[in-house]
Write an enzyme that holds these catalytic residues in place. Structure first.
Site, PDB file in Angstrom:
ATOM      1  N   GLU A 261       0.818  -1.205   0.000  1.00 53.30           N
ATOM      2  CA  GLU A 261       0.000   0.000   0.000  1.00 53.30           C
ATOM      3  C   GLU A 261       0.862   1.271   0.000  1.00 53.30           C
ATOM      4  O   GLU A 261       1.794   1.394   0.793  1.00 53.30           O
ATOM      5  CB  GLU A 261      -0.939  -0.025   1.214  1.00 53.30           C
ATOM      6  CG  GLU A 261      -1.865   1.177   1.320  1.00 53.30           C
ATOM      7  CD  GLU A 261      -2.715   1.405   0.084  1.00 53.30           C
ATOM      8  OE1 GLU A 261      -3.264   0.427  -0.454  1.00 53.30           O
ATOM      9  OE2 GLU A 261      -2.815   2.560  -0.361  1.00 53.30           O
ATOM     10  N   THR A 305      -6.114   2.676  -5.334  1.00 54.67           N
ATOM     11  CA  THR A 305      -5.898   1.226  -5.249  1.00 54.67           C
ATOM     12  C   THR A 305      -6.694   0.484  -6.322  1.00 54.67           C
ATOM     13  O   THR A 305      -6.189  -0.437  -6.965  1.00 54.67           O
ATOM     14  CB  THR A 305      -6.321   0.701  -3.862  1.00 54.67           C
ATOM     15  OG1 THR A 305      -5.457   1.242  -2.888  1.00 54.67           O
ATOM     16  CG2 THR A 305      -6.226  -0.814  -3.793  1.00 54.67           C
ATOM     17  N   HIS A 422      -0.963   3.430   4.860  1.00 49.08           N
ATOM     18  CA  HIS A 422      -1.948   4.245   4.143  1.00 49.08           C
ATOM     19  C   HIS A 422      -2.066   5.585   4.844  1.00 49.08           C
ATOM     20  O   HIS A 422      -1.983   5.653   6.070  1.00 49.08           O
ATOM     21  CB  HIS A 422      -3.302   3.515   4.141  1.00 49.08           C
ATOM     22  CG  HIS A 422      -4.306   4.107   3.207  1.00 49.08           C
ATOM     23  ND1 HIS A 422      -4.933   5.315   3.441  1.00 49.08           N
ATOM     24  CD2 HIS A 422      -4.788   3.665   2.022  1.00 49.08           C
ATOM     25  CE1 HIS A 422      -5.743   5.583   2.437  1.00 49.08           C
ATOM     26  NE2 HIS A 422      -5.685   4.596   1.557  1.00 49.08           N
ATOM     27  N   ASP A 481       1.279   0.348  -5.071  1.00 49.57           N
ATOM     28  CA  ASP A 481       0.115   0.688  -5.907  1.00 49.57           C
ATOM     29  C   ASP A 481       0.116   2.131  -6.402  1.00 49.57           C
ATOM     30  O   ASP A 481      -0.292   2.408  -7.518  1.00 49.57           O
ATOM     31  CB  ASP A 481      -1.203   0.333  -5.212  1.00 49.57           C
ATOM     32  CG  ASP A 481      -1.438   1.081  -3.901  1.00 49.57           C
ATOM     33  OD1 ASP A 481      -0.476   1.626  -3.330  1.00 49.57           O
ATOM     34  OD2 ASP A 481      -2.604   1.101  -3.452  1.00 49.57           O
ATOM     35  N   HIS A 482       0.581   3.055  -5.576  1.00 50.47           N
ATOM     36  CA  HIS A 482       0.579   4.473  -5.968  1.00 50.47           C
ATOM     37  C   HIS A 482       1.393   5.264  -4.968  1.00 50.47           C
ATOM     38  O   HIS A 482       1.865   4.707  -3.983  1.00 50.47           O
ATOM     39  CB  HIS A 482      -0.849   5.027  -6.063  1.00 50.47           C
ATOM     40  CG  HIS A 482      -1.691   4.707  -4.847  1.00 50.47           C
ATOM     41  ND1 HIS A 482      -1.518   5.333  -3.645  1.00 50.47           N
ATOM     42  CD2 HIS A 482      -2.669   3.784  -4.665  1.00 50.47           C
ATOM     43  CE1 HIS A 482      -2.369   4.833  -2.760  1.00 50.47           C
ATOM     44  NE2 HIS A 482      -3.075   3.872  -3.350  1.00 50.47           N
TER      45      HIS A 482
HETATM   46  C1  GP9 Z   1      -9.126   0.156   1.146  1.00 48.04           C
HETATM   47  C2  GP9 Z   1      -7.768   0.266   0.572  1.00 48.04           C
HETATM   48  C3  GP9 Z   1      -7.356   1.695   0.341  1.00 48.04           C
HETATM   49  O1  GP9 Z   1      -9.696  -1.106   1.164  1.00 48.04           O
HETATM   50  O2  GP9 Z   1      -7.545  -0.575  -0.477  1.00 48.04           O
HETATM   51  O3  GP9 Z   1      -7.574   2.173  -0.923  1.00 48.04           O
HETATM   52  P1  GP9 Z   1      -6.889   3.530  -1.435  1.00 48.04           P
HETATM   53  O4  GP9 Z   1      -7.355   4.637  -0.540  1.00 48.04           O
HETATM   54  O5  GP9 Z   1      -5.406   3.362  -1.342  1.00 48.04           O
HETATM   55  O6  GP9 Z   1      -7.329   3.684  -2.834  1.00 48.04           O
HETATM   56 MN    MN Z   2      -3.870   2.228  -2.205  1.00 50.56          MN
END
Ligand code: GP9
Ligand code: MN
Length: 685
Positions: A261, A305, A422, A481-482
């Site tokens: 993440e 995500t 996150h 992911d980002h």
């Molecule tokens: C929530 C998680 C976060 O289930 O995958 O998503 P994001 O905020 O990174 O798009």
């Molecule tokens: Mn994410």
């Protein structure tokens, strides 16, 4: 006493009185349903307050329609509206019990009706107390019929009816304003139906969902099979042949996709106070059997995500706005990694995530993608202190995932989505044993601490895989992911990178995320090709030796020799080994200097821009028009969503059956003995 009661209650004998009584009862029962039937996760006073008041504005608006009508009719209209409104609650209560999500119009009008989609029959999931939602209506009818409440036949002033309508809109705006202040992008990014109900209410959710469904079916209706032709033509021109020294080298191995993440490339080998932030990932990155890409970019937009997941498993771009998973995930046809691998190579497919299943509409989208199992929040033991932010802390998540992984018949494709790293990067003291950076930017500084925690969790998981005998026969893919630090933090970014200031070009480079593929015997090393998330699916399929010459994929195998290295960003900007176009400016990628272009250079850049614009818009056309319904690759069968259930009990029964039949799970291979999972998570001590 009776008289006293009559006098006190005489207000209900007026039209307005009866209206307010009806609304009051409706408000109370909606709130009870919120609290007892749905898990909306209202945290903090603002969310609690909005949850409490949100049934009111819409009720005033909808029930208020009756006030425009005369005499008895107005009363009966109120009753009819009440029945319809209550049935909407009732239906959602039942649907939620089975799917942990709210009903959508797309599902209701979809080919397989809701009843067919339910794992159990409606009768089995309906409880007697569900009919409680109709009690107030019955009571009101009795009171009217027995004349305990008298119908007020006097004409009701239009002006008053209109004032109620205006008031309801006013309240709705206020509610929306508060909601958006607490959760920006609530309706534009469309994260989760639970959020819309929590903040705005069941009625507003219905209206928003109807709008979305309408928009989606309009684009779907206007598309036809011939639209697919231009897509196929483009893809044919852009297909590259795989690299023979890698093709099929990992055939038949399990695949782990570990979603790191918000993890950025700059963290690799990064040090704070002389200490590596991510020692385990660094080791993994530099391992001689790991292929690591150091010019790999995230290409997500608002869907974050979910955009990354869409690209990784479909080689289709996310959309310019919102999330393709939430808007199109339920209804569209997909030919995604899980379906391809299970159909073409007999893989068991499973996704793991410590959040509720409705977030990013995963519960529906994963079925469309062919995931046989989706282990989400209800599969994990939750105790106080186990979660932070969106869900389970990574160490606990990995540990608890292990017992399910062991039961999967091999080969399997398992995607594990982590969460702790996150925004806003909060973590309790007992889990924080790494120094924060000192840029002075409160959002940025704890980032390395949660990244460090994620790294430790990753390390523990690798140790476990080795012990369980899964490390050697698996291809382990890890990717970020980002970005974790957004472009709004320029001064802090400059400090982190040791620069005096950052340019737009630097920010584009800051979008790099790690992409690593590890497998025993794999020829590893740092690969400098320019690529991004869109390229993952063809890369993995080629390594696994799964034919993908006729699939719809916008990316190219990262290991192919003659691949196009122009990486599209979702806003139309791009970067390549030679030029980068960011905003209106073209940069020399090697020096990072802005260029004024010669005619020849301009021609090259225009060609690149054209490539980027074309691939983005064609990919969008595939999703908007649901074009994959018109095209099925050879050896592929359309996914039957109704064959999957992610409910705990039936899913676990199915897994037990599969394990018994195939006898290939790690658990069976280890003679039924669970492998002990070692973690230093303080919560589990
Ligand atoms: C929530 C998680 C976060 O289930 O995958 O998503 P994001 O905020 O990174 O798009
Ligand atoms: Mn994410």
């Amino acid at each position: 006493m009776a008289n006293f009661f009559k006098r006190r209650m005489s207000w209900v004998n007026t039209r307005m009185g009866f209206f307010l009584l009806t609304i009051g009862l409706f408000w109370v029962k909606t709130y009870i349903a919120y609290q007892t039937e749905f898990t909306l996760g209202a945290k903090g006073s603002v969310q609690q307050f909005l949850l409490l008041i949100n049934p009111l504005p819409a009720a005033l608006l909808v029930f208020g329609i009756a006030l425009y009508f005369r005499g008895r009719l107005a009363y009966w209209l109120m009753m009819i509206i009440n029945v319809l409104e209550s049935t909407w609650i009732f239906a959602n209560v039942l649907y939620y019990r089975e799917f942990s999500d709210f009903l959508s119009f797309g599902i209701m009008k979809g080919s397989s009706d809701v009843g067919n989609n339910l794992g159990k029959s409606l009768a089995q999931i309906t409880h007697a107390y569900d009919f409680f939602v109709y009690v107030d209506i019955i009571v009101l009818i009795i009171l009217l019929v027995t004349h305990v409440i008298r119908i007020d036949a006097r004409p009701f002033k239009r002006r008053y009816a209109f004032s109620i309508t205006v008031l309801s809109f006013g309240l709705m705006f206020a509610e929306f304003g508060m909601a958006n202040a607490d959760r920006s992008g609530l309706l534009t990014r469309t994260f989760d139906n639970n959020y819309i109900v929590k903040y705005l209410g069941l009625n507003e959710y219905a209206a928003f969902n109807a709008y979305q469904t309408q928009k989606e079916s309009a684009t779907r209706a206007s598309a036809n099979a011939s639209d697919m032709k231009s897509v196929l033509k483009y893809l044919k021109q852009n297909r590259v042949s795989p690299n023979v020294s890698y093709y099929g080298k990992e055939k038949g191995k399990n695949v782990f996709v570990i979603h790191l993440e918000s993890f950025q490339q700059f963290l690799i080998d990064y040090k704070v106070n002389g200490k590596e932030v991510t020692p385990n990932l660094n080791k993994f990155y530099h391992n001689q059997n790991t292929l690591s890409f150091d010019n790999f970019y995230n290409q997500v937009a608002q869907g974050k995500t979910s955009d990354a997941e869409m690209m990784l498993e479909n080689s289709l771009f996310g959309l310019p706005q919102g999330s393709a998973m939430t808007t199109y995930g339920t209804q569209n046809t997909f030919q995604a990694a899980p379906a391809i691998l299970s159909q073409q190579a007999g893989y068991t497919t499973a996704a793991f995530h410590g959040d509720v299943p409705s977030f990013w509409n995963r519960d529906n989208t994963y079925k469309s993608w062919g995931y046989q199992y989706f282990f989400s929040s209800s599969y994990y033991t939750e105790k106080s202190g186990y979660s932070v932010g969106y869900g389970l802390k990574d160490k606990i998540f990995f540990k608890q995932s292990a017992k399910y992984i062991e039961q999967l018949p091999q080969p399997f494709y398992a995607k594990l989505i982590t969460l702790t790293n996150h925004y806003p990067y909060e973590l309790d003291k007992k889990n924080t044993d790494f120094p924060a950076t000192k840029t002075g930017d409160k959002t940025v500084d704890p980032y390395v601490q949660t990244a460090h925690y994620l790294d430790q969790a990753f390390g523990e998981f690798m140790t476990y895989l080795k012990k369980a005998g899964l490390y050697k026969n698996s291809m382990i893919v890890a990717y970020g992911d980002h970005y974790g630090i957004s472009n709004n933090h320029r001064p802090a970014i400059a400090q982190l990178l040791g620069k005096s200031k950052v340019t737009n070009f630097d920010l584009a480079q800051f979008q790099k995320v790690p992409f690593m593929i590890h497998a025993a015997g794999l020829k590893g090393g740092i690969n400098h090709t320019y690529g991004g998330e869109i390229d993952v699916l063809p890369t993995l399929l080629d390594l696994l030796g799964v034919k993908n010459t006729d699939t719809i994929q916008f990316g190219q195998d990262l290991l192919a020799k003659n691949r196009n290295q122009t990486v599209a960003f979702r806003n139309g900007n791009f970067i390549s080994p030679t030029y980068a176009k960011i905003g209106g400016t073209v940069y020399d990628t090697r020096t990072g200097k802005a260029l004024s272009l010669t005619t020849a250079q301009k021609k090259t850049v225009d060609k690149m821009q054209n490539h980027v614009t074309t691939e983005l818009s064609l990919s969008d056309r595939v999703i908007y028009g649901d074009l994959l319904r018109f095209y099925t690759p050879k050896d592929f069968t359309k996914v039957d969503k109704s064959s999957f259930t992610y409910k705990y009990k039936p899913a676990m029964e199915k897994l037990a059956e599969a394990e018994k039949k195939e006898k290939t799970s790690a658990l069976v291979k280890n003679k039924g003995k669970e492998t002990t999972y070692k973690t230093d998570a303080p919560e589990l001590k």
